[in-house]
Motif scaffolding. Structure first.
Motif, PDB file in Angstrom:
ATOM      1  N   ILE A  74      44.583 120.288 109.029  1.00  0.00           N
ATOM      2  CA  ILE A  74      44.879 121.672 108.629  1.00  0.00           C
ATOM      3  C   ILE A  74      43.603 122.510 108.599  1.00  0.00           C
ATOM      4  CG2 ILE A  74      45.616 123.131 106.697  1.00  0.00           C
ATOM      5  CD1 ILE A  74      47.686 120.966 106.034  1.00  0.00           C
ATOM      6  N   ILE A  75      42.540 121.960 108.010  1.00  0.00           N
ATOM      7  CA  ILE A  75      41.269 122.687 107.926  1.00  0.00           C
ATOM      8  C   ILE A  75      40.696 122.936 109.317  1.00  0.00           C
ATOM      9  CG2 ILE A  75      38.870 122.517 107.158  1.00  0.00           C
ATOM     10  CD1 ILE A  75      39.892 121.103 104.657  1.00  0.00           C
ATOM     11  N   LEU A  76      40.726 121.905 110.166  1.00  0.00           N
ATOM     12  CA  LEU A  76      40.224 122.078 111.531  1.00  0.00           C
ATOM     13  C   LEU A  76      41.063 123.096 112.295  1.00  0.00           C
ATOM     14  CD1 LEU A  76      39.413 118.388 112.571  1.00  0.00           C
ATOM     15  CD2 LEU A  76      37.806 120.188 111.931  1.00  0.00           C
ATOM     16  N   GLY A  77      42.374 123.086 112.051  1.00  0.00           N
ATOM     17  CA  GLY A  77      43.258 124.055 112.698  1.00  0.00           C
ATOM     18  C   GLY A  77      42.946 125.476 112.270  1.00  0.00           C
ATOM     19  N   ILE A  78      42.646 125.658 110.984  1.00  0.00           N
ATOM     20  CA  ILE A  78      42.301 126.988 110.480  1.00  0.00           C
ATOM     21  C   ILE A  78      41.000 127.481 111.104  1.00  0.00           C
ATOM     22  CG2 ILE A  78      41.585 128.276 108.417  1.00  0.00           C
ATOM     23  CD1 ILE A  78      43.539 126.509 106.811  1.00  0.00           C
TER      24      ILE A  78
ATOM     25  N   ILE B  16      39.506 131.422 117.681  1.00  0.00           N
ATOM     26  CA  ILE B  16      40.370 131.974 118.725  1.00  0.00           C
ATOM     27  C   ILE B  16      40.643 133.454 118.476  1.00  0.00           C
ATOM     28  CG2 ILE B  16      42.716 131.903 119.681  1.00  0.00           C
ATOM     29  CD1 ILE B  16      42.664 128.872 119.291  1.00  0.00           C
ATOM     30  N   ALA B  17      40.760 133.821 117.201  1.00  0.00           N
ATOM     31  CA  ALA B  17      41.133 135.195 116.853  1.00  0.00           C
ATOM     32  C   ALA B  17      39.954 136.167 116.840  1.00  0.00           C
ATOM     33  CB  ALA B  17      41.815 135.206 115.490  1.00  0.00           C
ATOM     34  N   ILE B  18      38.742 135.658 116.799  1.00  0.00           N
ATOM     35  CA  ILE B  18      37.570 136.543 116.675  1.00  0.00           C
ATOM     36  C   ILE B  18      37.538 137.640 117.738  1.00  0.00           C
ATOM     37  CG2 ILE B  18      35.052 136.586 117.020  1.00  0.00           C
ATOM     38  CD1 ILE B  18      34.883 134.106 115.239  1.00  0.00           C
TER      39      ILE B  18
END
Length: 351
Positions: free
Chosen positions: A16-20, A26-28
Motif C-alpha cells: 500500500i505504501i509503495l503504491g501510494i 505518476i501524478a506529479i
C-alpha cells in the motif's frame, strides 16, 4: 497467532505504501507544469539509475570505480553516431549501445581485477579520461564539438519529444526497472557471491567462488545499465560532447549511493532523491554568489557522511528508533519468531 495472516498484513501494508509513493510520482506531471521542476525529476531518475549501476560494482562487490561516466558516454556516443550517420532506429541503437558498452568494459577491465584498493580506482579514472581525450582528438566523434541527434516531430518510435513529460515517465520506468533487476540480483546466487567477494575475497575463493568471474560480471552489468542511460540522456538532451565524461560526472553518480547507503539496493534511490534536488536548488539560487556551490555541497556532504555515518542514511535508519516505530505502528511487522515460522511453514509446503 495466525502466522500467515500476520505476514500477509505486513506485506499488504508495504504494498500500500509503495503504491501510494508510485501514485504520487505518476501524478506529479499532472499538477506540476513548470518544465524546470520536471527537469529536476528527470535528473533524479537518470542519476539514481546511474548510481544503482555504480552500486553493483562499488557497493555490492567492493570495487570502487570512478569512471562510470565513461560507460554512459560510450552508450550515448554509440547511439548518436549510428542514428545520425547510419539512420538506425534509436531503440535498436540502444540495444547495440548496451552490447558495445558491456563488451568494452569486460575486455578493458578483465586484466585490471588483479589490482585492488586505490589502484583499481586509479585505473578506472585513467580509462575515463583517456577515452575523453581520444574523443576530443577524433574527427569521427566530432572532437570537442560533440554529436547531435536529429530534431523533428514527436515520436515514441524515435524516442523524441518536445515536452519533458514523456521523458519524465520514461526515466521513472527506467529507474524502477533497473531497481527491480538490482533487487533480484541482490537476493540471488550472484548477489551472494558479489557480497562475499566484497567482505573477503580470499574467503570467497576458498569456498569455490571465482572472484575474477564475478567481478567481470559486475562491471559488465554496471556498464550495460550505464550504456542504456547514455541512450536516455542523449535522447533527452539531443546533443552530447566529451564533457559528459568528465570526472565530476562520475563523482556525481557515486554520491547518491554513498549518501543513501551503498550496502542497500535502495541507497542510490534515497540519496538521489535528496542530493539532486538540493544540488539544483543551490545551483539555481546561489551559483552567482559562489560558482560551483553544488560541487562544494557534494564534497561537504561526502566528508560528513564518511566521518559520521559511513553506512549512509539507510544504515542510520536500520538502527534507529524511527524504524522501530514504522515497523510496529504502521507496517505491523511481525516478530522475528513469527517470520521464521512463516518461512519454515512455506518451506515445508514447497517440499
Amino acid at each position: 497467532m495466525d502466522v500467515k495472516k500476520a505476514v500477509n498484513t505486513y506485506h499488504r501494508n508495504i504494498a500500500i505504501i509503495l503504491g501510494i509513493v508510485l501514485a504520487i510520482f505518476i501524478a506529479i506531471p499532472l499538477f506540476v507544469k513548470t518544465p524546470y521542476i520536471i527537469n529536476i525529476f528527470v535528473l533524479v531518475f537518470y542519476v539514481s539509475t546511474m548510481s544503482m549501476a555504480w552500486n553493483i560494482l562499488g557497493g555490492m562487490t567492493g570495487q570502487n570505480s570512478l569512471g562510470l561516466a565513461a560507460y554512459m558516454g560510450i552508450g550515448a556516443y554509440t547511439v548518436c553516431l549510428i542514428v545520425s550517420k547510419a539512420g538506425w532506429n534509436p531503440w535498436v541503437a540502444s540495444i547495440f549501445a548496451m552490447l558495445v558498452t558491456g563488451l568494452i568494459a569486460g575486455v578493458i577491465f578483465f586484466p585490471c581485477f588483479i589490482l585492488k584498493g586505490p589502484y583499481f580506482t586509479l585505473v578506472s579514472i585513467a580509462f575515463a579520461e583517456s577515452l575523453r581525450q581520444f574523443i576530443i582528438n577524433s574527427e569521427f566523434f566530432g572532437r570537442a564539438s560533440g554529436v547531435g541527434l536529429p530534431f523533428g516531430k514527436d515520436s515514441l518510435a524515435l524516442f523524441r519529444f518536445t515536452s519533458k513529460v514523456p521523458y519524465y515517465y520514461a526515466g521513472m520506468i527506467m529507474m524502477i526497472a533497473v531497481y527491480i533487476i538490482m533487487k533480484k540480483i541482490d537476493g540471488s546466487k550472484i548477489g551472494f557471491a558479489l557480497k562475499t567477494i566484497r567482505e573477503d575475497e580470499d574467503a570467497a575463493a576458498a569456498i569455490g567462488i571465482n572472484p575474477t568471474k564475478y567481478k567481470v560480471l559486475a562491471v559488465v552489468i554496471s556498464a550495460v545499465v550505464a550504456g542504456f542511460v547514455g541512450f536516455f540522456y542523449a535522447s533527452y538532451i539531443r546533443y552530447i560532447d566529451p564533457d559528459l565524461m568528465v570526472q565530476a560526472k562520475s563523482t556525481e553518480f557515486v554520491l547518491p549511493a554513498v549518501v543513501g547507503g551503498a550496502a542497500f539496493v535502495e541507497g542510490p534511490l534515497v540519496g538521489g532523491l535528496i542530493m539532486i534536488p538540493l544540488s539544483e536548488f543551490l545551483r539555481a539560487n546561489y551559483a552567482r554568489v559562489l560558482p560551483g556551490i553544488n560541487m562544494i555541497m557534494y564534497a561537504v556532504v561526502l566528508l560528513v557522511v564518511i566521518r559520521f555515518r559511513p553506512s549512509g542514511i539507510l544504515g542510520w535508519y536500520m538502527d534507529s528508533k524511527f524504524k522501530k516505530f514504522i515497523d510496529e505502528k504502521i507496517l505491523k511487522k511481525p516478530s522475528v519468531d513469527v517470520l521464521e515460522q512463516y518461512a519454515l511453514d512455506k518451506h515445508k509446503k514447497g517440499a
